[in-house]
Design an enzyme around this catalytic site. Structure first.
Site, PDB file in Angstrom:
ATOM      1  N   ILE A   9       0.837  -1.213   0.000  1.00 47.12           N
ATOM      2  CA  ILE A   9       0.000   0.000   0.000  1.00 47.12           C
ATOM      3  C   ILE A   9       0.863   1.249   0.000  1.00 47.12           C
ATOM      4  CG2 ILE A   9      -1.922  -1.165   1.111  1.00 47.12           C
ATOM      5  CD1 ILE A   9      -1.036   0.125   3.777  1.00 47.12           C
TER       6      ILE A   9
ATOM      7  N   ASN B   5      14.818  -2.903   4.466  1.00 51.87           N
ATOM      8  CA  ASN B   5      15.178  -2.011   3.360  1.00 51.87           C
ATOM      9  C   ASN B   5      15.264  -0.596   3.918  1.00 51.87           C
ATOM     10  OD1 ASN B   5      15.072  -0.121   1.224  1.00 51.87           O
ATOM     11  ND2 ASN B   5      14.211  -1.663  -0.141  1.00 51.87           N
TER      12      ASN B   5
ATOM     13  N   GLY C 179       8.565  -4.037  12.274  1.00 52.95           N
ATOM     14  CA  GLY C 179       7.466  -3.277  11.655  1.00 52.95           C
ATOM     15  C   GLY C 179       7.584  -1.805  11.974  1.00 52.95           C
TER      16      GLY C 179
ATOM     17  N   THR D  69      12.991   2.222   2.116  1.00 47.46           N
ATOM     18  CA  THR D  69      11.538   2.235   2.332  1.00 47.46           C
ATOM     19  C   THR D  69      11.219   2.348   3.818  1.00 47.46           C
ATOM     20  OG1 THR D  69      11.508  -0.181   2.283  1.00 47.46           O
ATOM     21  CG2 THR D  69      11.032   0.968   0.222  1.00 47.46           C
TER      22      THR D  69
ATOM     23  N   GLU E  59       3.466   2.387  11.847  1.00 43.53           N
ATOM     24  CA  GLU E  59       2.714   3.310  12.702  1.00 43.53           C
ATOM     25  C   GLU E  59       3.576   4.147  13.660  1.00 43.53           C
ATOM     26  OE1 GLU E  59       0.253   0.133  11.431  1.00 43.53           O
ATOM     27  OE2 GLU E  59      -0.856   1.509  12.651  1.00 43.53           O
TER      28      GLU E  59
END
Lengths: 336, 724, 195
Positions: free
Chosen positions: B476, B598, B670, B601, B673
């Site tokens: 996304i 990465n 992760g 990103t 957020e």
């Protein structure tokens, strides 16, 4: 979008005739406001008369040292024009503070002046709005009032005029050239827009079918400095919470805070670009201290009516006028 | 078989490299097809008709004029729309009965040959209502407030340890304040949009897809599993495709009513495809939003600033039609050490649109309150706000007693302080002025749980000298096309050029959604398992067509450790002394999120979260007019999100040698957020430092500062004005 | 009411019959299959639909197609044709690996404008939906800067604006990016301006 017929006008007179002859006909110039309203159902014309093919796209020197800006000139062009930048910085600044570069390439001079309020209820056809649907009521009163008017509003409407350009033109004592079915007329810029009164559906004093063909600027007063200060939530690409167009002619005396002449106009506070004549009078011949400026703005705001949602505009306006006049007297631009 | 243990880490060869986005060239050219941009021969266009009352019943619908319009193919309403097989979830049961649950709920759908005709016809559908009294405002005294069974993260509504009231009464320093956050809308740039094609039961000789949805979604399998029962289709025969998704930030984490409407329209017009794009205005009613919150936060501390009590009472709202309970108090439970703690949630289900996930649901508004309260406590204790956090660093998770996997919050704060040039010591508001601008700095902590969602499976097949890897994941904008390719390459021990990744399609195995900062983690676990199974079964020289599929191995560490990411936000603000305008010339985020799979990103994810945090701090607010029941700031001109000019010197870094050993084989945690968590608090704290004005309700705007910035005589004037 | 209009889109002359209500954006996307310009808001509030129209950056959502009969449109797909100084190529380490297997047209044969390459070099995108509008807008912004046109943040209206990050940010503010890729976008425009 309701169906309409589309015609492309080839000369101003036939454009005027086409619109004047049909009550539900409208002019289409840049389209940045009209096409928006066609999609929202705010505008439902039966005929759209495209005036972008008319030769109204010049910026020409006037005989009196002024400037004539064609109605079809796109907003980005006067903003970049060397004459405007040198003689009318308030105009360049106001244009550059408006919308986005893409929209400035698209929007026309006349379209900018005739654009309609961004009041959220005006744009939402499921809520009452006297401007959109006379007699239905004003949803903004007692609703979302952050962008509402505090001067010259009426129980029928508290919408503000969204144009930055119009505020600048107010301090330049511009005039508007209008072509109607009976010929051409000129009106002082201050007479173009009207307060809502009991008929907020009409933004201007123009009759149906009258076409703005140009804006004329007189030569600025000798030695005049001018600027436009806009306060908005985002740093760019947002409508004004309040804005101030200011023009100052320094006096011959040494202190730059002593002005021979001050002109002020306010945006974001009224149904019209608001020329603050009472504040101007109060500041004439007075040293431009913060206290004097605040008092002058307060004098202008004596007639203001605020609500919980708009109470902040008093203080913000005082601060914005301080910032604008400080910029003109010091030559240092601190708010951008 | 040996005891299951934590994940065996991959050897990072491709991981850790700043590989450019594999989809980048297509995106800068504009040739990556988003949902409705896919080809669909003969597709019709649909447009929704929305209710204009907040509560009631549809008395009548007159579509005569709409149907008479040339080009109109169908007008569906509750009297004639295809029935759903399972209408228990009322969000997924549109046009099934005459009930209106909220204003802007779809009550009819027009399908036409062109979008111009569909929109015109939708405006011609005349609907009459029997309106009923509605409750649409979140009020502390709302009669609808109740204690929810669970929060949306599955945790308890209320928690309690020790005696908070006694501790507060005995505390040397107390913060007892109420904080508020507004309604906010995700507003991904690509509107929610779908092409639905109903092939029918006989498609593909009995086992082809009955329905194909090309959808803008964060999870093709989530759409399938949610909607297959609704539509009465075997899950395997509901095909969902979403190769490129123009953002979501949670709103596309589950299907919404628009997808069901597209499917029903396609069924009615089968086999003709139907395109349905939610307009930007409709997105303010139909695809979720962040609930407003009213948060009573109390902190008690001893003379040294050590917390003795943390109390967080949350009021928020949900929708009458469907419950969604934001986990606003969740992060408070494990952020700082204190012997006496409590959190509560009370929710009012109002006659309004359905709230849903928006980037860091719960953590974002909850940590705003917590981190501003901590700043207020630092002032009251006369402590540097970083030092206050140092003194309250827990040894173990205060909520569960579990050890932290690797909690590096203090390192983030210290590293950030050094890089930012943080001046140590107690803050002295209103102490810096540059010309007409008041200048201040602020800091706030950040945290986000490390999640791995169940239900992931991947397949690896050797084809034409390459490894085709399939998993129904999503990109996304997070970079999954690229980062998953890197993970796969390392899992198989080959170069990137040998990987052919397949995602964004239900033809690939089951995958959880791109959300909760869990995507890369969850998908990577399955991919690594599949790669290891492949090597185990086929060795290093596989034959053409060799294939292996695997799911997620057990990970007992998930039960034994508290696994969270941490971060520190630093912000510098300038406030114009005359007008109150706020600028944020600098933001720095320092994060501990495990390995950077990465770096390119990853950095973009951090920066993007921080920009959204800045946007929430200064601009974002959906204004729901209580007289109407819908959001009236329903476009991108009246709902401001940060523009380019609002973002100046923005930087994000992460700690070195940061490998998470308990969660997944990549060593990552992760990052989607954590950038938005805490960043609004850092800005609000910096505004206080600059101005001495403490704003406790987001967003902080010029008008909220003006009264406090002015001399006393003017302050009286403004306040008098407002209350008049 | 319908009309037949002609357009030049990315170097290709086309004629289409359209409803006069059709916007230029819908004509491009829904009638001509040119989906590079995006529909983000459809009301001139996001910039995703930006193209180069008759030499200037322009929103296509607020334009009626019929009013632009005969116009020349350049979308992000054909943007390279406007590049006077094509970039030599990306630095080796960040070079995009071959990705012919991804869905959508294989872009290998489509050349990039140096602005587009700069967006790749600086990761000036995430979801990519606003990106075609951003790159077109950036090309327009650089042309306006080169022509000496001032912006809101230009303090001296009498001189030529200097290329600064503040100028780039202001000039790119008509293109919203909800992913928040602004830092990369500014770096990309700066790089493209320098070459």
């Amino acid at each position: 979008m309701t169906p309409f017929t589309y015609t492309r006008a080839h000369d101003p007179a036939s454009a005027v005739a086409a619109v004047a002859g049909r009550p539900d006909a409208v002019f289409l110039a840049g389209g940045s406001n009209l096409v928006d309203h066609l999609k929202l159902g705010v505008a439902t014309p039966g005929e759209v008369v495209d005036v972008t093919g008319l030769a109204l796209t010049g910026i020409e020197d006037g005989s009196d040292g002024g400037l004539r800006i064609g109605a079809g000139v796109r907003n980005s062009d006067p903003a970049a024009d060397a004459r405007v930048r040198e003689r009318y910085p308030v105009l360049a600044r106001a244009l550059l503070a408006g919308a986005s570069p893409q929209i400035r390439h698209q929007a026309s001079t006349a379209g900018n002046l005739l654009q309609r309020t961004r009041c959220v209820y005006f744009q939402d056809t499921t809520t009452p709005c006297n401007k959109r649907e006379p007699g239905s009521g004003c949803s903004a009163i007692g609703g979302y009032e952050r962008y509402a008017a505090i001067l010259g509003a009426s129980p029928a409407c508290v919408a503000t005029h969204p144009s930055d350009l119009a505020v600048a033109l107010r301090v330049l004592d511009a005039s508007v050239v209008v072509l109607g079915p009976d010929g051409e007329r000129r009106l002082p810029f201050g007479e173009l827009h009207r307060l809502p009164g009991d008929d907020p559906s009409r933004d201007t004093t123009l009759a149906h079918g009258e076409l703005v063909t140009a804006v004329e600027l007189p030569a600025p007063p000798p030695g005049a400095r001018s600027t436009y200060v806009k306060v908005r939530d985002r740093a760019s690409y947002a409508f004004a919470l309040v804005s101030v167009a200011a023009l100052l002619v320094p006096s011959d005396a040494g202190d730059p805070r002593d002005a021979a002449q001050v002109r002020l106009a306010f945006g974001g506070v009224a149904h019209v670009p608001w020329r603050a004549t009472r504040a101007e009078e109060a500041l004439t011949g007075v040293r431009l201290t913060d206290e004097a400026i605040d008092a002058a703005v307060e004098l202008e705001l004596e007639a203001a009516t605020t609500s919980e949602g708009t109470a902040y505009k008093r203080a913000m306006l005082r601060g914005t006028v301080r910032a604008a006049l400080r910029e003109l007297s010091t030559g240092e631009r601190t708010l951008r | 078989m040996s005891e299951p243990t934590g994940p065996t880490l991959l050897d990072p060869v491709q991981m850790g490299r700043p590989v450019g986005r594999l989809d980048g060239r297509r995106k800068v050219l504009g040739v990556a097809p988003y949902a409705v941009e896919h080809e669909a021969e003969g597709a019709a266009q649909a447009a929704m008709v929305a209710s204009t009352v907040p509560r009631g019943r549809v008395r009548s619908i007159d579509a005569t004029a709409a149907r008479a319009l040339p080009g109109v193919l169908a007008v569906l309403d509750h009297t004639n729309a295809p029935r759903v097989a399972d209408g228990e979830d009322r969000e997924f049961a549109p046009l099934q009965d005459d009930t209106v649950w909220f204003r802007r709920q779809p009550v009819a759908l027009v399908v036409a040959e062109s979008s111009e005709v569909a929109r015109e016809a939708a405006a011609l559908v005349a609907v009459e209502y029997d309106e009923e009294p509605a409750e649409v405002g979140l009020r502390p005294d709302s009669p609808r407030l109740y204690t929810p069974e669970k929060l949306s993260d599955g945790s308890e509504s209320d928690t309690s340890a020790g005696d908070v009231e006694a501790a507060l009464a005995a505390a040397t320093h107390v913060v007892d304040e109420t904080y508020a956050t507004p309604y906010e809308h995700n507003n991904p740039m690509e509107p929610h949009a779908t092409i639905a094609t109903w092939h029918g039961e006989d498609a593909g000789l009995g086992d082809g897809p009955v329905l194909t949805l090309v959808d803008s979604t964060q999870g093709v399998h989530a759409v399938r599993s949610s909607l297959a029962p609704v539509l009465g289709i075997e899950p395997e025969r509901l095909e969902v495709v979403a190769p490129y998704v123009g953002g979501g930030f949670g709103s596309k984490g589950a299907p919404h009513v628009n997808v069901v409407l597209a499917a029903l329209a396609a069924k009615a017009l089968a086999p003709r495809p139907v395109r349905l794009t939610v307009t930007r205005q409709q997105m303010f009613a139909l695809v979720g939003y962040r609930t407003a919150t009213i948060q009573h936060f109390r902190l008690g501390a001893d003379a040294d600033g050590r917390l003795t009590a943390i109390s967080h009472d949350v009021l928020e709202q949900s929708a009458a039609i469907k419950e969604f309970v934001e986990q606003t108090g969740s992060p408070t439970r494990s952020m700082y050490a204190a012997p006496n703690r409590r959190t509560t949630h009370r929710v009012a289900r109002l006659d309004v649109a359905i709230p849903f996930w928006m980037r860091a649901p719960g953590e974002m508004p909850g940590m705003f309150a917590h981190e501003v309260a901590m700043d207020e406590l630092a002032h009251r204790c006369g402590l540097d706000p970083i030092e206050l956090r140092v003194r309250n660093e827990p040894d173990v998770d205060p909520e569960t007693g579990h050890p932290f996997g690797r909690r590096r919050l203090l390192e983030c704060l210290r590293r950030g302080a050094e890089r930012f040039g943080w001046e140590e010591g107690p803050r002295a508001p209103l102490s810096r002025r540059e010309g007409d601008w008041l200048v201040g700095t602020g800091v706030a902590s950040s945290t986000y749980p490390a999640n791995a969602m169940p239900g992931n499976e991947a397949t690896v097949t050797f084809e034409h000298g390459c490894y085709a890897v399939g998993i129904g994941a999503a990109d996304i904008g997070t970079g999954s096309w690229t980062s998953l390719t890197q993970v796969t390459a390392d899992a198989l021990g080959v170069g990137l050029e040998q990987i052919r990744l397949g995602i964004g399609d239900t033809r690939y195995p089951s995958a959880s959604v791109a959300g909760g900062s869990s995507g890369l983690s969850s998908w990577g676990i399955a991919i690594t398992a599949a790669a290891r199974a492949f090597r185990e079964q086929h060795g290093d020289r596989p034959s053409e067509g060799a294939s292996a599929t695997a799911g997620m191995p057990d990970n007992p560490d998930l039960q034994e450790y508290a696994l969270n990411s941490y971060g520190a936000h630093f912000a510098k603000v300038r406030v114009h002394a005359d007008t109150g305008q706020i600028r944020v010339p600098r933001m720095l985020g320092v994060f501990s999120v495990g390995r950077a799979v990465n770096p390119t990103t990853l950095r973009s994810q951090f920066l993007g979260g921080m920009v959204m945090g800045l946007s929430a701090a200064l601009f974002e607010e959906s204004v729901r007019d209580p007289r109407f029941g819908h959001v009236v700031t329903q476009d991108l001109a009246s709902y401001h999100v940060a523009a380019n000019a609002d973002v100046a010197d923005l930087d994000a870094i992460w700690l070195d040698d940061d490998v998470e050993t308990h969660l997944n084989p990549m060593g990552s945690r992760g990052a989607g957020e954590i950038g938005i968590v805490g960043s609004p608090a850092a800005i609000v704290n910096a505004v206080f430092d600059a101005t001495g004005v403490r704003v406790r309700d987001l967003p902080v705007t010029a008008d909220k500062l003006l009264a406090g910035l002015l001399p006393q005589r003017e302050r009286d004037h403004v306040l008098g004005d407002a209350s008049a | 009411m319908t009309r037949t209009i002609g357009l030049d889109v990315d170097g290709e002359a086309v004629r289409i019959e359209i409803d006069v209500r059709t916007t230029l954006l819908d004509a491009l996307r829904e009638r001509l299959g040119h989906t590079a310009p995006k529909k983000g808001c459809d009301h001139g509030q996001c910039g995703s639909c930006t193209v180069i129209l008759d030499g200037r950056r322009h929103l296509t959502c607020l334009s009626l197609a019929v009013a632009h009969d005969g116009a020349t449109v350049t979308t992000s797909r054909g943007l390279a044709a406007l590049d006077e100084a094509p970039d030599a190529g990306p630095p080796a380490d960040t070079a995009e690996p071959s990705s012919p297997s991804l869905p959508g047209a294989d872009p290998a044969d489509l050349p990039l404008h140096r602005v587009q390459q700069a967006f790749l070099d600086h990761d000036g995108l995430q979801c990519g939906y606003c990106t075609p509008g951003q790159v077109c807008s950036a090309v327009g912004a650089l042309a306006e800067l080169a022509a000496g046109q001032p912006s809101h943040v230009t303090d001296d209206l009498s001189g030529r604006p200097e290329l600064s990050d503040a100028e780039i940010r202001e000039r790119m503010s008509g293109n919203l990016c909800r992913c928040g890729a602004y830092a990369g976008i500014v770096a990309a425009v700066r790089q493209a301006a320098g070459s």
